[in-house]
Every structure is written in structure tokens, then in C-alpha cells.
Enzyme design. Structure first.
Site, PDB file in Angstrom:
ATOM      1  CG  HIS A  40       1.807   0.361 -11.371  1.00  0.00           C
ATOM      2  ND1 HIS A  40       2.714   0.366 -12.397  1.00  0.00           N
ATOM      3  CD2 HIS A  40       0.591   0.227 -11.951  1.00  0.00           C
ATOM      4  CE1 HIS A  40       2.077   0.232 -13.552  1.00  0.00           C
ATOM      5  NE2 HIS A  40       0.791   0.156 -13.320  1.00  0.00           N
ATOM      6  CD  GLN A  58      -7.866  -3.123 -19.484  1.00  0.00           C
ATOM      7  OE1 GLN A  58      -8.326  -3.768 -18.558  1.00  0.00           O
ATOM      8  NE2 GLN A  58      -7.151  -2.023 -19.279  1.00  0.00           N
TER       9      GLN A  58
HETATM   10  P1  AMP Z   1      -2.239  -0.046 -15.308  1.00  0.00           P
HETATM   11  O1  AMP Z   1      -1.243  -1.076 -14.915  1.00  0.00           O
HETATM   12  O2  AMP Z   1      -1.740   0.935 -16.306  1.00  0.00           O
HETATM   13  O3  AMP Z   1      -3.593  -0.633 -15.647  1.00  0.00           O
HETATM   14  O4  AMP Z   1      -2.482   0.830 -13.995  1.00  0.00           O
HETATM   15  C1  AMP Z   1      -2.857   0.239 -12.782  1.00  0.00           C
HETATM   16  C2  AMP Z   1      -3.253   1.314 -11.804  1.00  0.00           C
HETATM   17  O5  AMP Z   1      -2.164   2.204 -11.603  1.00  0.00           O
HETATM   18  C3  AMP Z   1      -4.435   2.155 -12.304  1.00  0.00           C
HETATM   19  O6  AMP Z   1      -5.291   2.446 -11.209  1.00  0.00           O
HETATM   20  C4  AMP Z   1      -3.752   3.391 -12.810  1.00  0.00           C
HETATM   21  O7  AMP Z   1      -4.571   4.534 -12.760  1.00  0.00           O
HETATM   22  C5  AMP Z   1      -2.603   3.518 -11.839  1.00  0.00           C
HETATM   23  N1  AMP Z   1      -1.527   4.326 -12.424  1.00  0.00           N
HETATM   24  C6  AMP Z   1      -0.890   4.117 -13.593  1.00  0.00           C
HETATM   25  N2  AMP Z   1       0.004   5.095 -13.827  1.00  0.00           N
HETATM   26  C7  AMP Z   1      -0.075   5.960 -12.782  1.00  0.00           C
HETATM   27  C8  AMP Z   1       0.577   7.174 -12.439  1.00  0.00           C
HETATM   28  N3  AMP Z   1       1.518   7.715 -13.218  1.00  0.00           N
HETATM   29  N4  AMP Z   1       0.231   7.774 -11.284  1.00  0.00           N
HETATM   30  C9  AMP Z   1      -0.727   7.236 -10.493  1.00  0.00           C
HETATM   31  N5  AMP Z   1      -1.375   6.095 -10.747  1.00  0.00           N
HETATM   32  C10 AMP Z   1      -1.060   5.459 -11.883  1.00  0.00           C
END
Ligand code: AMP
Length: 279
Positions: A37, A61
């Protein structure tokens, strides 16, 4: 950093920033921030004057038997980390404000949302597309940044923005990994010690797929079978799906080629992890 929970206040704040001619970037998250993030937030800080990070664990979701109730949350820690990475506005709406009594609209990106993670988690991407549409409508950013870690999600959001003429630029950030290759995820915190060790097999399998491709293998079925065998050599691992697809259409590719995406969802014990690699 300013924390906003009220939707109306977020709108007003964005309208003021826009009127001042500032470029607004949005990074949607479900919180429990990690370096994946933070990389997206830093990237956005280089592209925008005002960096809005939304923090919302979106109930629509999650499937009925999924981890909505126990999804990790830590607002104080997230606030400090986000500010450090360059976030200027933390938007953390309440669930009942996002989904008041009578909420009835679902945004559904047909086709793209039905395969891969969508096949395994019915309705998941309807929840994602709906909440992202709402966040884009509330924050009205010029650009929004999504991680390649959730490649199918990014593809679906790009399609939605195009189809609904939402006029926001969608940017992808690269996958951020632990030193041993495991893609960072808030859900990694669920893994036990043994499971954490087994979890590196996702990245190892992607590496195997890439090296088979580099040494001349092009038949996807055979390469995916080798990858599956490697993953299932780990006691705690169970493959949910493993595919080679075109990253735009998400259609299966029988023949591997440069630009093809290897993608998978694997259960490590009870924890579902995803990862991908573009050849
Ligand atoms: P989440 O909080 O899991 O919904 O993720 C929020 C954003 O962070 C989304 O756009 C994810 O694709 C991105 N994200 C989560 N983990 C990673 C990672 N390891 N590398 C890059 N982006 C990430």
C-alpha cells in the site's frame, strides 16, 4: 494529514482542491497498511498534489463464509503510516454511510468479473466495482492507483472507468514482495509459522513458469501443470486456480507469449493468497 469520515465533507474538500487547481490522487485500500500500500501512496504523491487514501473494509466484496468479521484493522497505525508515505487526506467512511438502508445499485462488469477470482468468489467483483465507483464519485480524483497484485481487479476497474465514462486515469503500481518473494498482503498476518514458510511456493511456482517459458516451453497446459505440482508439494497448499491469460481480456492463452500473465489463487491452510507474473 486530515482524517475525514463524512461523505459530504469529503466531497466539499475535493471540490475545494479541484477549484484551487490541485491534482487529486486516490489510493483505495481496506487498511492494515503494508509496504505494498505504502508504495502506491508514495507513487501517488509523485503524481498528485493531494493524496487521498481511502480506508474501508467493504462488506459487499466478501462472501458469507469469508473473513469480513476478522479482517485485520488498525486505524491508529494506518494513519501514521499513510501520513509518513505522503497521504494528505485519509477518508474512512462508516459502513452505514456507504450502504444506507435501501442501497440497491450494483455495478457489474460482465465477463471479466466471472473468471479467475470471480469464479471462485461469486459477487466479489460486483462488490469491488460498486465500492470503487462510489469512492470515485465521492472523491472525484484525477487519478486513482491500484496494485498489480490484484491484477484482475485493476483490469475490471479500468474497464468500468472506460465503459461508464468516469474520466479518471487508472494507474497500476508494481507488486511489492517480502524478501523471500511472498507478495505482501494484509491476509499474510493469518499465516502460522509453517504456513508462512510454505507460502513462498506461490512466487516459486511463478518463477518456475517463467524459467520454463524462457527455456522455450510455450504450451500453457504443461507449464501450469508443472507449477501446480510444485505448489502441491507443500503440505498446507491447495491450488484454487492457476491460469495463463491475456492481462486485458483475461481469456485463457493455450500458448504462452511475452506479455501473458500467469495468475493463481492458492489456499495455504485456511488462508487464500493470490499472486501473478507477466511474462
Ligand atoms: P487491499 O487493502 O488489499 O484492498 O489493497 C489496496 C490496494 O493495494 C489494491 O490496489 C491492491 O492491489 C494494492 N496492493 C495490495 N497488496 C499489494 C502488494 N503486495 N503490492 C502492490 N500493491 C498491493
Amino acid at each position: 494529514l486530515r482524517t475525514i469520515t463524512d461523505i459530504g465533507e469529503m466531497r466539499t474538500s475535493s471540490a475545494c482542491l479541484r477549484a484551487e487547481g490541485r491534482v487529486i490522487g486516490l489510493v483505495p485500500t481496506m487498511g492494515y497498511l503494508h509496504d505494498g500500500h505504502l508504495r502506491l501512496i508514495r507513487m501517488t504523491a509523485e503524481l498528485a498534489d493531494s493524496v487521498v487514501v481511502s480506508l474501508f473494509v467493504n462488506p459487499t466484496q466478501f462472501g458469507p463464509s469469508e473473513d469480513y468479521g476478522r479482517y485485520p484493522r488498525d486505524l491508529a497505525r494506518d494513519t501514521a503510516l499513510a501520513e509518513d508515505a505522503g497521504c494528505t487526506v485519509l477518508f474512512a467512511p462508516e459502513t452505514r454511510a456507504m450502504y444506507p438502508e435501501g442501497h440497491a445499485t450494483i455495478v457489474r462488469v460482465t465477463g471479466l468479473a466471472d473468471r479467475m477470482c470471480g469464479a471462485a468468489r461469486p459477487g466479489h467483483f460486483d462488490g469491488v466495482a460498486t465500492v470503487v465507483a462510489k469512492l470515485l464519485n465521492i472523491v472525484r480524483p484525477h487519478l486513482a492507483v491500484f496494485g498489480q497484485k490484484d491484477a484482475q481487479q485493476a483490469t475490471i476497474i479500468e474497464r468500468m472507468v472506460l465503459d461508464l465514462d468516469m474520466g479518471v486515469e487508472i494507474i497500476r503500481g508494481p507488486i511489492v514482495r517480502e524478501p523471500d518473494g511472498l507478495a505482501m498482503s494484509s491476509r499474510n498476518s493469518y499465516l502460522s509459522g509453517d504456513e508462512r514458510a510454505d507460502a513462498t511456493v506461490l512466487f516459486e511456482a511463478l518463477g518456475l513458469g517463467r524459467s520454463l517459458f524462457r527455456s522455450g516451453a510455450t504450451g500453457a497446459a504443461k507449464v501450469l501443470e508443472e507449477m501446480r505440482r510444485l505448489i502441491e508439494s507443500k503440505a498446507s497448499a491447495r491450488v484454487q486456480y492457476i491460469v495463463a491469460v491475456d492481462p486485458q481480456t483475461l481469456e485463457d492463452l493455450p500458448e504462452l507469449r511475452t506479455g501473458a500473465m500467469l495468475a493463481m489463487a492458492v489456499f495455504i491452510g485456511e488462508t487464500r493468497l493470490i499472486d501473478n507474473l507477466v511474462l
